[in-house]
Design an enzyme around this catalytic site. Structure first.
Site, PDB file in Angstrom:
ATOM      1  N   HIS A   1      56.651  18.945  17.742  1.00  0.00           N
ATOM      2  CA  HIS A   1      56.007  19.493  16.539  1.00  0.00           C
ATOM      3  C   HIS A   1      54.833  18.640  16.052  1.00  0.00           C
ATOM      4  O   HIS A   1      54.048  19.109  15.220  1.00  0.00           O
ATOM      5  CB  HIS A   1      57.018  19.630  15.399  1.00  0.00           C
ATOM      6  CG  HIS A   1      58.083  20.651  15.638  1.00  0.00           C
ATOM      7  ND1 HIS A   1      57.791  21.949  16.002  1.00  0.00           N
ATOM      8  CD2 HIS A   1      59.439  20.563  15.570  1.00  0.00           C
ATOM      9  CE1 HIS A   1      58.926  22.620  16.148  1.00  0.00           C
ATOM     10  NE2 HIS A   1      59.929  21.806  15.901  1.00  0.00           N
TER      11      HIS A   1
ATOM     12  N   ASP B   1      63.082  24.310  23.803  1.00  0.00           N
ATOM     13  CA  ASP B   1      63.630  24.106  22.465  1.00  0.00           C
ATOM     14  C   ASP B   1      63.580  25.420  21.695  1.00  0.00           C
ATOM     15  O   ASP B   1      62.652  26.221  21.881  1.00  0.00           O
ATOM     16  CB  ASP B   1      62.808  23.050  21.732  1.00  0.00           C
ATOM     17  CG  ASP B   1      63.433  22.573  20.439  1.00  0.00           C
ATOM     18  OD1 ASP B   1      64.008  21.465  20.428  1.00  0.00           O
ATOM     19  OD2 ASP B   1      63.345  23.301  19.432  1.00  0.00           O
TER      20      ASP B   1
ATOM     21  N   HIS C   1      62.815  25.946  18.742  1.00  0.00           N
ATOM     22  CA  HIS C   1      61.654  25.969  17.847  1.00  0.00           C
ATOM     23  C   HIS C   1      60.375  25.853  18.671  1.00  0.00           C
ATOM     24  O   HIS C   1      60.304  25.058  19.608  1.00  0.00           O
ATOM     25  CB  HIS C   1      61.725  24.813  16.855  1.00  0.00           C
ATOM     26  CG  HIS C   1      62.995  24.758  16.073  1.00  0.00           C
ATOM     27  ND1 HIS C   1      64.077  23.981  16.461  1.00  0.00           N
ATOM     28  CD2 HIS C   1      63.365  25.392  14.942  1.00  0.00           C
ATOM     29  CE1 HIS C   1      65.053  24.141  15.585  1.00  0.00           C
ATOM     30  NE2 HIS C   1      64.659  24.992  14.665  1.00  0.00           N
TER      31      HIS C   1
ATOM     32  N   ASP D   1      68.836  23.331  21.273  1.00  0.00           N
ATOM     33  CA  ASP D   1      69.268  23.964  20.032  1.00  0.00           C
ATOM     34  C   ASP D   1      69.205  25.493  20.057  1.00  0.00           C
ATOM     35  O   ASP D   1      69.457  26.138  19.042  1.00  0.00           O
ATOM     36  CB  ASP D   1      68.480  23.431  18.839  1.00  0.00           C
ATOM     37  CG  ASP D   1      67.010  23.203  19.133  1.00  0.00           C
ATOM     38  OD1 ASP D   1      66.542  23.587  20.224  1.00  0.00           O
ATOM     39  OD2 ASP D   1      66.317  22.631  18.274  1.00  0.00           O
TER      40      ASP D   1
END
Length: 303
Positions: free
Chosen positions: A121, A158, A160, A244
């Site tokens: 991120h 991931d 996200h 995740d």
């Protein structure tokens, strides 16, 4: 196959945060019991770091060390804290990623870097989403600058979207960035129409998954890109490995199984056929038990 680990990650910690040292310590113990060999990170090349992130942002992070003397808890954004020891942890995370590159390109070994804090991120000019520096972007830039690697494929599974990695390489064909992620979900990016710009147009692939998507839905959306991935002829394959998207993870609403990570890893390696062993850097994964199980599936596939 080596696991890259530094205990300095423990210094980056506040009580109650989901991105805790327990994640990496559990993985370390699990891999030790599974018989894997460990190695330590390298130092950081600051010239490379200042090409991944803006020099002003890098300086901002270093300046936070002085501000800790005034207040022991600082924030880069509401989710991303900074305490005494966070800088050491973040630098060693970069060093873990760099060691992966060295093992792949010099030693012809695959590896899994227990990078903490995570990185995907972190954008060129800011940290966010638990991430201070972008470990995978640093690994890619190092491979390009130090080892003259011309084509790198980053596959990010991931849950996200890796907004930071996307932005850093959005205008270059030297990195094919592919992210498969839940959408809509944090950080709100990752739309399929975001395909890169300039010379990088077409080399950014977002594969958004709806809530409750599992392995079948993931592969149905991934399969159309098989030929493009193969035709890219990457020299180095880097996994941005967050676990995740698992059905048990508290920070997602997708329903991957632990074995999904084996199947994704094997498939991408088979399609991409990198000329050097694949490397992997840890991102998310917040249920300890399934994090360990999923990561073991992943690294067995890396072998």
């Amino acid at each position: 196959m080596k696991i890259i680990y530094s205990d300095k990650h423990r210094k980056h910690h506040i009580t109650g945060h989901p991105e805790s040292p327990k994640r990496v310590e559990a993985l370390k113990d699990y891999f030790e019991k599974s018989g894997y060999e460990f190695t330590s990170p390298t130092g950081v090349d600051y010239d490379i770091l200042n090409k991944v992130h803006t020099p002003s942002y890098v300086q901002k992070v270093f300046d936070l060390v002085d501000r800790i003397h005034e207040s022991p808890l600082q924030y880069l954004d509401p989710d991303t804290y900074f305490v005494n020891g966070s800088l050491e942890a973040a630098l060693d995370a970069l060093g873990c990623a760099a060691k992966s590159v060295e093992l792949s390109l010099n030693n012809k070994e695959s590896s899994f870097a227990l990078t903490r804090p995570p990185g995907h991120h972190a954008e060129a000019d800011k940290g966010m989403g638990f991430c201070i520096f972008n470990n995978v972007a640093y690994a890619a830039k190092l491979a390009m600058e130090k080892y003259n690697i011309k084509k790198i494929l980053i596959f990010d599974f991931d849950v996200h979207h890796g907004n930071g990695t996307e932005k850093i390489f959005y205008d270059t064909p030297a990195v094919l960035y592919i992210s498969i992620h839940q959408h809509p979900h944090y950080p709100g990016t990752g739309h399929s129409y975001r395909i890169g710009e300039g010379e990088g147009e077409g080399f950014n692939i977002n594969i958004p998954l709806e809530t409750l998507s599992g392995e079948e839905e993931a592969f149905s959306k991934l399969n159309p890109f098989k030929d493009f991935i193969s035709d890219y002829k990457t020299e180095l394959l880097i996994f941005s490995a967050g676990f995740d998207a698992h059905r048990m993870d508290p920070l997602s609403a997708t329903v991957f199984e632990s074995s999904t990570y084996k199947n994704l890893t094997e498939t991408i390696i088979d399609w991409a056929a990198p000329t050097h062993p694949a490397i992997s850097c840890l991102e998310g994964g917040y249920d300890i038990e399934v994090l360990c199980e999923s990561a073991l599936f992943h690294i067995k596939a890396l072998q």
